[in-house]
Design an enzyme around this catalytic site. Structure first.
Site, mmCIF file in Angstrom:
data_model
loop_
_atom_site.group_PDB
_atom_site.id
_atom_site.type_symbol
_atom_site.label_atom_id
_atom_site.label_comp_id
_atom_site.label_asym_id
_atom_site.label_seq_id
_atom_site.Cartn_x
_atom_site.Cartn_y
_atom_site.Cartn_z
ATOM 1 N N GLN A 1 0.693 6.170 -6.736
ATOM 2 C CA GLN A 1 -0.523 6.863 -6.316
ATOM 3 C C GLN A 1 -0.359 8.349 -6.617
ATOM 4 O OE1 GLN A 1 -1.579 7.796 -2.071
ATOM 5 N NE2 GLN A 1 -3.210 6.292 -2.419
ATOM 6 N N SER B 1 0.831 -1.196 0.000
ATOM 7 C CA SER B 1 0.000 0.000 0.000
ATOM 8 C C SER B 1 0.868 1.249 0.000
ATOM 9 C CB SER B 1 -0.889 -0.009 1.253
ATOM 10 O OG SER B 1 -1.910 0.944 1.176
ATOM 11 N N PRO B 2 0.424 2.324 -0.656
ATOM 12 C CA PRO B 2 1.227 3.550 -0.660
ATOM 13 C C PRO B 2 1.401 4.107 0.749
ATOM 14 C CG PRO B 2 -0.939 3.925 -1.648
ATOM 15 C CD PRO B 2 -0.806 2.464 -1.458
ATOM 16 N N LEU C 1 -5.044 -2.825 8.710
ATOM 17 C CA LEU C 1 -4.690 -3.731 9.807
ATOM 18 C C LEU C 1 -4.806 -5.194 9.411
ATOM 19 C CD1 LEU C 1 -6.112 -1.927 12.986
ATOM 20 C CD2 LEU C 1 -3.834 -1.817 11.967
ATOM 21 N N TYR D 1 -8.047 14.056 1.226
ATOM 22 C CA TYR D 1 -7.294 14.869 0.279
ATOM 23 C C TYR D 1 -8.226 15.405 -0.804
ATOM 24 C CZ TYR D 1 -3.482 13.047 3.018
ATOM 25 O OH TYR D 1 -2.666 12.744 4.086
#
Length: 363
Positions: A99, A22-23, A300, A181
């Protein structure tokens, strides 16, 4: 067949397994330039066997950075080091992704370990923009609402960044529409208080994201996948919610988006989020089933059994790991051993490969 290690074809790109890095922001760039830290950080996860590695939120413009230390792809000078990193990732059998992001009202803030809130211009900060003039939090910058010209610049910046992504050797683009964002700010009625064609109704609030997707697809080859990360809920009454997320995902599917990366939150400070193992997986499952689009689950996921169960139960098509990859860059290699799957190790590391007859608990 163990689902976690089944290949997945997305358009003309085939991932060797369903495990995705993941980024994760590293806050280690200067003027947007990648360096040896990014080469080693991303490269080690490729050596570790991940199927897809998505580079951290990379700003499409200087004002779109979260912090002064963010990576960028707003100028051609950024490309040589990015290309070097992607060549290494590809040589290890992983797929390089990126990303693309614009932080909007959450821009010009400190890196995690440097402080909180607004970075003043005297320390390298800059004026920020958003859908409306509503700050994220009292200690965050006061944004200026984007006008029509500003919105068109955002779209053009994403389009130009996508062109540079191709030149740099990326094979997957993820558009960052999550975590409070800019694109998420337009989606949520809590941050978008506009009264023009980009605010108010659901159709108006999703307009900017759809236009960014269209602009990206104009220059991103047909054979290469496009992913969108969304926050499936704001976890706050009156905000963006799971019903909205399903409706948006169905629209994105018709616009050339191949997979929805399903996260949550980030647009409301101190939202009551029920954090726990797999807490965001139900959103990936619902969007997959109701919108009929592939999804990625994140949040998680820390062990191979959890990851395998998500895929085996049909809740998502990919699993994205973040902090677990910081703890264990070689997670896929050890996950394969734990799940009884034979996968190749880098020949330089072959002598350390666990064997089936190894004493339990030993590596």
């Amino acid at each position: 067949m163990i689902k976690l290690f089944e290949p997945l074809a997305l358009r003309g790109v085939t991932l060797k397994n369903r495990i995705v890095v993941s980024p994760m922001c590293q806050y280690s760039a200067q003027d947007g330039f990648a360096n040896d830290w990014h080469l080693v950080h991303l490269g080690s996860r490729a050596v570790g066997g991940a199927g897809l590695i998505i580079q951290e939120a990379t700003a499409v413009s200087p004002e779109g950075r979260i912090s002064p230390e963010d990576l960028g792809i707003w100028k051609d000078e950024h490309l040589p080091m990015l290309r070097r990193i992607n060549e290494f990732i590809t040589a290890q059998g992983s797929v390089p992704g990126i990303q693309l992001a614009h932080a909007g009202r959450k821009a010009s803030t400190y890196a995690l370990w440097r402080g909180e809130g607004t970075v003043p211009e005297s320390e390298g900060g800059w004026p920020v923009v958003g859908p409306s003039d509503v700050p994220f939090a009292p200690n965050y910058p006061q944004p200026q609402a984007l006008d029509a010209q500003g919105i068109q610049k955002v779209i053009a910046d994403f389009r130009a960044a996508a062109q540079r992504c191709l030149a740099a050797g990326y094979r997957v683009i993820e558009l960052h529409g999550a975590h409070g964002y800019l694109l998420h700010q337009f989606l949520s009625p809590l941050s978008n208080q506009r009264t023009d064609e980009y605010g108010g109704s659901f159709e108006n609030r999703v307009r900017l994201l759809l236009e960014v997707v269209a602009a990206t697809r104009e220059v991103w080859p047909e054979e290469l996948p496009l992913i969108v990360r969304i926050s499936a809920t704001d976890w706050t009454e009156g905000g963006w919610n799971a019903d909205d997320a399903v409706q948006l995902a169905a629209l994105l599917k018709t616009r050339g988006v191949d997979l929805i990366d399903c996260s949550t939150g980030g647009n409301v400070p101190k939202a009551p989020i029920p954090v726990g193992p797999g807490y965001q997986v139900p959103f990936a499952e619902r969007i997959k089933q109701e919108a009929g689009i592939r999804t990625g689950a994140v949040g998680l996921i820390t062990n191979p059994a959890e990851a395998e169960a998500i895929l085996a139960n049909g809740q998502a098509d990919l699993v994205l790991l973040a902090r677990e990859f910081l703890r264990e860059p070689y997670f896929p290699l050890f996950a394969a051993h734990e799940l009884g799957v034979e996968v190749p190790w880098p020949p330089q590391y072959e002598r350390a490969k666990p064997r089936v007859h190894a004493v339990a608990g030993q590596r």
